[in-house]
Enzyme design. Structure first.
Site, mmCIF file in Angstrom:
data_model
loop_
_atom_site.group_PDB
_atom_site.id
_atom_site.type_symbol
_atom_site.label_atom_id
_atom_site.label_comp_id
_atom_site.label_asym_id
_atom_site.label_seq_id
_atom_site.Cartn_x
_atom_site.Cartn_y
_atom_site.Cartn_z
ATOM 1 N N LYS B 103 0.811 -1.221 0.000
ATOM 2 C CA LYS B 103 0.000 0.000 0.000
ATOM 3 C C LYS B 103 0.847 1.275 0.000
ATOM 4 C CE LYS B 103 -4.236 -1.747 0.142
ATOM 5 N NZ LYS B 103 -5.160 -1.535 -1.007
ATOM 6 N N GLU B 125 -9.423 6.125 3.250
ATOM 7 C CA GLU B 125 -10.209 5.060 3.847
ATOM 8 C C GLU B 125 -9.279 3.882 4.086
ATOM 9 O OE1 GLU B 125 -9.656 5.205 0.675
ATOM 10 O OE2 GLU B 125 -9.273 3.090 0.216
ATOM 11 N N SER B 392 1.595 -9.792 -0.925
ATOM 12 C CA SER B 392 1.356 -8.347 -0.888
ATOM 13 C C SER B 392 1.587 -7.726 0.482
ATOM 14 C CB SER B 392 -0.059 -8.038 -1.361
ATOM 15 O OG SER B 392 -1.006 -8.791 -0.618
#
Lengths: 266, 411
Positions: B103, B125, B392
Site C-alpha cells: 500500500k 479510507e 502483498s
C-alpha cells in the site's frame, strides 16, 4: 413543454416560486409515505421529490442516511416504492420526481423504470450519480416514455459542464447550493445569485436550488434568485421527530405551508 | 513455456487504457454526483501533468528506494514448493516494504501528487488498516494532517493498525454506518472530500472508485509487476507460467498483472478473491466470481448486490478483501479473458498462513494468504513450471485474528 416546466410557469404566473419538498420513500415504512404524499400536496408542495432508499447514500449527510436506513430496515424496495406512488398519484395535483442512485435503476432495468415511472405518473427522475457523460442510455429510455431527466449542477461545475447539463436537462436543473453533502445549514451561500446567473446564461430550463435549505426565510432567499427551492433534511428531521403517524402527517402539512410562504415573491 | 518477449504493456497497451472518461471497456467511468466531478477533473489533469514528468518520477523513485526499501526481492520458496509437490512457487516480497505491505507504493505516489498541487490535508479510507497505516506514514513523512476513515467493525478486527495510525499522528474516525466495513469507510471519505475538496486530497487506496483513481492506483502499483517481471527474467531467462495475486479492490493484483498483460496467454494471470465461508453460503467477497456488473463508489464494475440493487455485505476473515465491489480494470480483465478469477475460503487462507509460516518462516497477511493458498493448489495441478505469487503484505497485523482462529494461546 414538459409537465415539470409547466409547473414552474404556472407558479411564476401566480407570483410564486416552486417548492420541492423531499422525503425518503419507506421512511419509516411505505404506509407512511402513502399518507405523507397527500399531506405534502395539501400543504402546498408544487413538486414532491421522492428519494428511493439505497444502501450506500454517498451524497447524503446523517439525516438522510438514517432515513434510508430506516426505510431499508422496513423492507422498502424500488418496486414497492413504485407501487405506492402509483396508488397515491390519482389524488395528487402536484408534480412527482424520483431521486434515485443509478444502481437501483440499472437493476430495475432502465427501460422498465422509465415505463413504470410514466405509468405511475412520475414526471421526472434525478439519478444522483449519473452525470451527463454516462447518461445516453437512460436518457433514451426516459425520452421515449415522456419521463423528464433532472441533472445536478454544483458550485464547482465549470461553464463546460453547465453547458453539458443544460443541453440535456428536460425538467429542471437541480443546483446544489454548496459543497458537501445534504443536511441542514444555517445560511444560504452568498454567491448563490452568481451561480444561478451563470446557469441562466446557458439555458432557459428552470433552476431549483437544494442542499442545506431548512426554513421559510432560506426558501425566500433562494426564491429571490432561483425558480424554486428544495427542502430535504429539515423536513425529514421534522417527520422523524413526530410521535405517531397522525402527528407526522400533520407536521408535514404544517411545515410545507410555512415553507411555501417563502416562495411568494410578489 | 512462456517466451521471453518484452512486455506489451511496457510499450503502451496499458497506457492507452482507460479512455478519456475512465472506461476500461464498458467498465469504470465516473458515476458520481456532480459535486465530485470538478474535483475528479482537476485530479485527472494534475495527474496527467506529473505522470510523465521525469522530475516527479525521480522524486518518487527516490522515496521508493530509500524509504520503502525497493526493489523488493523475489524469493523461491523451496520448502513450500516441496510441500505443494508440483510447480515451483516464487514470492514477490511486498511484505518487506516499509509499513508491511504494497500500500505504501501508492500512498507515497499520491501524497507527492497532493504536495505538487498544493493540497494541505490528507484523508483516506482503510479496510485492514494497511492503506491507513501507509497513508498515515506518508502524511507523517511530509508533515501533513491526516484523517483515516475506517469501518467500526474493522477498527475492532485491526486494533493494532488503529494504534499504529494514531502513533503516526493520524486521526482515525470509526464509521458506524451500514456494514461498518470498508465500503462504509469509503462512503464517509468521499463525503469528507466533497465537503473539503479545496484543501484536501483523498488518497484512495485501491484500484477502484471513479476515474482517475483506478488508473492512478494502477500506475503507482505497477512497480510491483515491473520489478517482478524483470527479476524473474533475470533469474530464469524466461517468464513464469502463472502469476497469482489476491483481489479485494484489486490494487496489488492490478499492479502485479499489468506488466504481464502482453505476455498472456504464455503467462496465465490468476486473481484470487475471498470465498469467506464458501461461495455457496453467500458469505463471501467474490464479486468477480459470482457478482454482476453494477455501480458502487463511482465505477461500473462487478458487484455484490441484491435483486433490487442494494449493495450486500461482503464476508471475509481478511478485512482487506472484505469489499463487495472490485476495481473496474479487473472486470475488464475478467470479461476479456486476460486474467482468471478464482476464490479461496477463510479456512484455506488460514491453512496457507500456517503452511507458509512453518515451511518458510514467513507470516503472510491474511489477504496475501489467499494468493498463497491458490498457488499451492495450482502448483500441484500444474506438476511443473513456475508460479509467481505476489505476497502483498505481512501478517503482523493479523496476529489477533490468528491467535483466535488457530488457538495459538493454548498450552
Amino acid at each position: 413543454m414538459g409537465r415539470l416546466q409547466s409547473i414552474f410557469e404556472a407558479c411564476a404566473a401566480r407570483g410564486e416560486r416552486v417548492l420541492v419538498p423531499y422525503i425518503t420513500a419507506g421512511d419509516p415504512d411505505l404506509a407512511a409515505t402513502a399518507a405523507l404524499l397527500p399531506a405534502l400536496a395539501a400543504g402546498g408542495a408544487d413538486i414532491i421529490e421522492i428519494g428511493v432508499p439505497f444502501s450506500d447514500p454517498l451524497m447524503d449527510g446523517p439525516t438522510i442516511q438514517r432515513a434510508s436506513h430506516r426505510a431499508l430496515a422496513a423492507g422498502t424496495t424500488p418496486h414497492g416504492v413504485m407501487a405506492t406512488v402509483a396508488q397515491a398519484r390519482a389524488g395528487l395535483g402536484c408534480g412527482l420526481i424520483y431521486m434515485v442512485p443509478f444502481n437501483l435503476v440499472w437493476r430495475y432495468g432502465l427501460e422498465r423504470f422509465a415505463v413504470d415511472c410514466a405509468q405511475s405518473g412520475v414526471d421526472g427522475v434525478l439519478i444522483t450519480d449519473l452525470p451527463p457523460e454516462e447518461a445516453d442510455d437512460w436518457q433514451a429510455a426516459a425520452d421515449a416514455h415522456g419521463v423528464e431527466t433532472i441533472y445536478l449542477l454544483a458550485p464547482t461545475s465549470s461553464p463546460e459542464r453547465i453547458r453539458l447539463a443544460a443541453a440535456r436537462a428536460t425538467g429542471f436543473i437541480y443546483l446544489i447550493s454548496r459543497r458537501g453533502v445534504t443536511g441542514v445549514q444555517s445560511s444560504v451561500p452568498t454567491e448563490l445569485a452568481d451561480l444561478v446567473a451563470g446557469i441562466r446564461a446557458q439555458t432557459a430550463v428552470p433552476i431549483a436550488v437544494g442542499f442545506g435549505i431548512a426554513t421559510a426565510q432560506q426558501v425566500a432567499q433562494v426564491c429571490a434568485v432561483a425558480d424554486g427551492a428544495v427542502v430535504g433534511s429539515a423536513l425529514v428531521d421534522r417527520l422523524a421527530a413526530a410521535a405517531d403517524s397522525d402527528a407526522r402527517v400533520a407536521a408535514a402539512e404544517t411545515m410545507i405551508r410555512e415553507l411555501k410562504a417563502g416562495t411568494i415573491i410578489s | 513455456m512462456a517466451e521471453t518477449q518484452p512486455s506489451r504493456a511496457a510499450t503502451g497497451a496499458v497506457a492507452a487504457r482507460p479512455d478519456q472518461l475512465g472506461h476500461f471497456g464498458v467498465f469504470g467511468g465516473r458515476w458520481v454526483p456532480e459535486t465530485m466531478m470538478a474535483t475528479l477533473d482537476q485530479l485527472a489533469s494534475e495527474y496527467a501533468a506529473v505522470r510523465d514528468d521525469p522530475a516527479f518520477r525521480a522524486e518518487l523513485d527516490g522515496y521508493l528506494r530509500d524509504y520503502v526499501g525497493r526493489p523488493t526481492p523475489i524469493y523461491l520458496a523451496e520448502r513450500l514448493t516441496a510441500a505443494a509437490g508440483g510447480a515451483r512457487i516464487w514470492l514477490k516480497r511486498e511484505d518487506l516494504c516499509h509499513t508491511g505491505a504494497h500500500k505504501i507504493n501508492n500512498a507515497l505516489g499520491q501524497i507527492l501528487l497532493a504536495k505538487r498541487v498544493g493540497k494541505s490535508r490528507i484523508i483516506a479510507e482503510t479496510g485492514a488498516g494497511q492503506h491507513g497505516v501507509a497513508t498515515a506514514t506518508a502524511a507523517a513523512l511530509f508533515g501533513m494532517p491526516c484523517v483515516i476513515y475506517m469501518g467500526a467493525l474493522d477498527t475492532q478486527r485491526q486494533a493494532l493498525n488503529v494504534a499504529r495510525m494514531r502513533l503516526l499522528g493520524a486521526e482515525v474516525r470509526a464509521v458506524d454506518a451500514g456494514s461498518r466495513t470498508l465500503k462504509d469507510a469509503i462512503n464517509e471519505a468521499f463525503r469528507d472530500w466533497i465537503t473539503n475538496v479545496e484543501d484536501t486530497h483523498y488518497i484512495f487506496g485501491t484500484a477502484a472508485g471513479p476515474h482517475p483513481f483506478p488508473m492512478i492506483v494502477r500506475d503507482f502499483q505497477r512497480v510491483i509487476g515491473d520489478e517482478a517481471r524483470a527479476q524473474f527474467l533475470e533469474r530464469n531467462g524466461r517468464l513464469p507460467d502463472a502469476v497469482v495475486a489476491c483481489v479485494g479492490g484489486g490494487s496489488n493484483a492490478i499492479g502485479m498483472f499489468c506488466p504481464f498483460e502482453g505476455d498472456v496467454p504464455g503467462v496465465r494471470l490468476y486473481g484470487v478473491e475471498a470465498a469467506g465461508h464458501g461461495i455457496e453460503t453467500g458469505l463471501h467477497a467474490a464479486p468477480l466470481s459470482v457478482g454482476s456488473p453494477g455501480v458502487l463508489h463511482g465505477a461500473l464494475s462487478y458487484l455484490l448486490d441484491d435483486e433490487a440493487g442494494q449493495v450486500t455485505e461482503a464476508h471475509s476473515i481478511s478485512a482487506g478483501l472484505d469489499y463487495p465491489g472490485v476495481g473496474p480494470e479487473h472486470s475488464f480483465y475478467r470479461d476479456a479473458g486476460i486474467a482468471q478469477y478464482v476464490a479461496i475460503t477463510d479456512q484455506e487462507a488460514l491453512d496457507a498462513t500456517q503452511q507458509l509460516a512453518r515451511s518458510e518462516g514467513i507470516i503472510p497477511a491474511l489477504e496475501s494468504a489467499h494468493a498463497v493458498a491458490y498457488a499451492l493448489k495450482l502448483a500441484a495441478e500444474m506438476g511443473e513450471g513456475d508460479i509467481l505469487v505476489n505476497l502483498s503484505g505481512r501478517g503482523d497485523k493479523d496476529m489477533g485474528i490468528l491467535v483466535d482462529a488457530l488457538g495459538l494461546q493454548k498450552d
